[in-house]
Scaffold this motif. Structure first.
Motif, short mmCIF file in Angstrom:
data_model
loop_
_atom_site.label_atom_id
_atom_site.label_comp_id
_atom_site.label_asym_id
_atom_site.label_seq_id
_atom_site.Cartn_x
_atom_site.Cartn_y
_atom_site.Cartn_z
N ILE A 85 -1.99 -30.91 30.33
CA ILE A 85 -2.15 -32.30 29.90
C ILE A 85 -0.84 -32.82 29.31
N HIS A 86 -0.17 -31.99 28.54
CA HIS A 86 1.10 -32.38 27.94
C HIS A 86 2.14 -32.64 29.02
N ALA A 87 2.17 -31.79 30.06
CA ALA A 87 3.11 -31.98 31.16
C ALA A 87 2.82 -33.26 31.92
N ALA A 88 1.53 -33.56 32.10
CA ALA A 88 1.17 -34.80 32.80
C ALA A 88 1.58 -36.02 31.99
N ASN A 89 1.36 -35.98 30.68
CA ASN A 89 1.73 -37.11 29.82
C ASN A 89 3.24 -37.31 29.77
N ALA A 90 3.99 -36.21 29.92
CA ALA A 90 5.45 -36.28 29.90
C ALA A 90 6.03 -36.54 31.28
N ASP A 91 5.14 -36.78 32.25
CA ASP A 91 5.55 -37.03 33.64
C ASP A 91 6.34 -35.86 34.22
N CYS A 92 5.93 -34.64 33.84
CA CYS A 92 6.58 -33.43 34.35
C CYS A 92 5.71 -32.67 35.35
N LEU A 93 4.44 -33.04 35.45
CA LEU A 93 3.54 -32.33 36.35
C LEU A 93 3.93 -32.64 37.79
N GLY A 94 4.25 -31.60 38.55
CA GLY A 94 4.69 -31.77 39.93
C GLY A 94 6.19 -31.78 40.08
N LYS A 95 6.93 -31.75 38.97
CA LYS A 95 8.39 -31.72 39.04
C LYS A 95 8.89 -30.29 38.97
N GLY A 96 10.06 -30.06 39.56
CA GLY A 96 10.60 -28.71 39.56
C GLY A 96 9.77 -27.78 40.40
N LEU A 97 9.95 -26.49 40.19
CA LEU A 97 9.18 -25.52 40.96
C LEU A 97 7.76 -25.40 40.43
N PHE A 98 7.62 -25.23 39.11
CA PHE A 98 6.30 -24.93 38.56
C PHE A 98 5.88 -25.91 37.48
N SER A 99 6.58 -27.01 37.28
CA SER A 99 6.28 -28.00 36.23
C SER A 99 6.61 -27.48 34.83
N LEU A 100 6.30 -26.22 34.56
CA LEU A 100 6.57 -25.65 33.25
C LEU A 100 8.05 -25.72 32.92
N TYR A 101 8.89 -25.37 33.89
CA TYR A 101 10.34 -25.39 33.65
C TYR A 101 10.83 -26.81 33.42
N ALA A 102 10.28 -27.76 34.15
CA ALA A 102 10.67 -29.15 33.95
C ALA A 102 10.28 -29.63 32.56
N LEU A 103 9.11 -29.17 32.08
CA LEU A 103 8.66 -29.54 30.74
C LEU A 103 9.58 -28.96 29.68
N LEU A 104 10.00 -27.73 29.84
CA LEU A 104 10.93 -27.11 28.90
C LEU A 104 12.28 -27.83 28.89
N HIS A 105 12.76 -28.16 30.09
CA HIS A 105 14.04 -28.87 30.20
C HIS A 105 13.95 -30.24 29.54
N GLU A 106 12.83 -30.92 29.72
CA GLU A 106 12.68 -32.27 29.20
C GLU A 106 12.65 -32.28 27.67
N HIS A 107 11.96 -31.31 27.07
CA HIS A 107 11.74 -31.35 25.62
C HIS A 107 12.71 -30.48 24.82
N TYR A 108 13.23 -29.40 25.46
CA TYR A 108 14.04 -28.47 24.68
C TYR A 108 15.45 -28.26 25.24
N GLY A 109 15.73 -28.85 26.40
CA GLY A 109 17.08 -28.80 26.93
C GLY A 109 17.31 -27.65 27.89
N PRO A 110 18.45 -27.69 28.60
CA PRO A 110 18.73 -26.67 29.63
C PRO A 110 18.96 -25.27 29.08
N GLN A 111 19.48 -25.16 27.85
CA GLN A 111 19.74 -23.84 27.30
C GLN A 111 18.43 -23.08 27.07
N THR A 112 17.44 -23.77 26.51
CA THR A 112 16.13 -23.14 26.32
C THR A 112 15.50 -22.78 27.66
N GLN A 113 15.69 -23.64 28.65
CA GLN A 113 15.15 -23.37 29.98
C GLN A 113 15.77 -22.11 30.56
N ARG A 114 17.09 -21.94 30.42
CA ARG A 114 17.75 -20.74 30.95
C ARG A 114 17.29 -19.49 30.20
#
Length: 259
Positions: A85-114
């Motif tokens: 639900i949080h990913a959908a609200n942040a417009d991250c659902l369906g983005k990237g490979l698994f959406s989870l990574y896009a959500l991390l990148h959106e909220h915590y930046g590329p370093q946290t994603q890596r």
């Protein structure tokens, strides 16, 4: 047979050599599967070889530990739903490979994603290594030598790499169909076998350990519960499959897996 055919029918084209390979990007952008098959796929991914080797041993040695681990999965379901639900609200659902990574990148930046990429690699390497060690030990326990263990594990690794290279994520889903069905059968066959044995022999000869943690230290079920509960909503393999399902069916899928 009807149930297997119903689940397998959408996957029959995967076994056709003329059917082209579909990569993860295409899957996350429009390709969909039924909620029931997605639940079966997640079940296969979560259980793996654990239900065959680890859980039976924990049930024998660990007192209530097995039930505590099961509760962690069940309580983890709402956390995954909250993340979706949080990913959908942040417009991250369906983005990237698994959406989870896009959500991390959106909220915590590329370093946290890596860092999360690195953590996932370490986690799943450990999970697979643990299963390989368990399978090797079981084979040797029943009279197979080290050479037999290496041969069986070699065939398993080669097969996994082959179907992944040839069919990509489609091959993984097709394997999940077979693996999930087999694991579901084993999950039913083992308790039925135990009950039949107890019925014919009057009692089970060895009932194992009692108490919360059995022969394990008390911190084992506590730490295992917390680890599983917190890792459940951040498992990339769960998100990887859930993005293939209609968002309206996410709750159905997750509760089916949890149960």
């Amino acid at each position: 047979l009807i149930l297997v055919y119903t689940v397998a029918k959408p996957l029959l084209p995967l076994f056709s050599p003329s059917h082209r390979r579909i990569n993860d990007q295409e899957y996350s952008r429009g390709t969909s599967v039924s909620w029931f098959f997605c639940a079966l796929s997640i079940f296969a991914s979560l259980v793996g070889g654990f239900i065959v080797f680890g859980l039976i041993l924990i049930g024998y040695e660990g007192g209530l530990t097995g039930y505590i681990l099961g509760a962690a999965y069940l309580f983890g379901v709402p956390l995954v739903r909250y993340g979706l639900i949080h990913a959908a609200n942040a417009d991250c659902l369906g983005k990237g490979l698994f959406s989870l990574y896009a959500l991390l990148h959106e909220h915590y930046g590329p370093q946290t994603q890596r860092c999360f990429y690195a953590l996932v690699i370490v986690l799943f390497t450990g999970v697979l290594a643990g299963q390989f060690v368990a399978i090797g030990m079981v084979i040797q326990q029943f009279g197979g030598g080290e050479a037999v263990s290496l041969l069986v594990l070699g065939v398993g690794v080669a097969g996994t790499i082959t179907y992944t290279l040839l069919q990509g994520f489609k091959g993984v889903l097709a394997n999940d169909l077979i693996q999930g069905t087999l694991e579901g059968f084993i999950g039913l066959a083992i308790p039925v076998s135990v009950m039949l044995y107890a019925h014919h022999n009057g009692a089970i000869l060895s009932i194992g350990a009692h108490g919360i943690s059995g022969v394990y230290p008390i911190w084992y079920p506590i730490c295992a519960f917390m680890f599983l509960l917190l890792s459940f909503p951040t498992r990339a393999d769960i998100w990887q499959r859930l993005v293939l399902v209609d968002p309206k069916k996410h709750s159905w899928t997750l509760w089916y897996v949890g149960i």
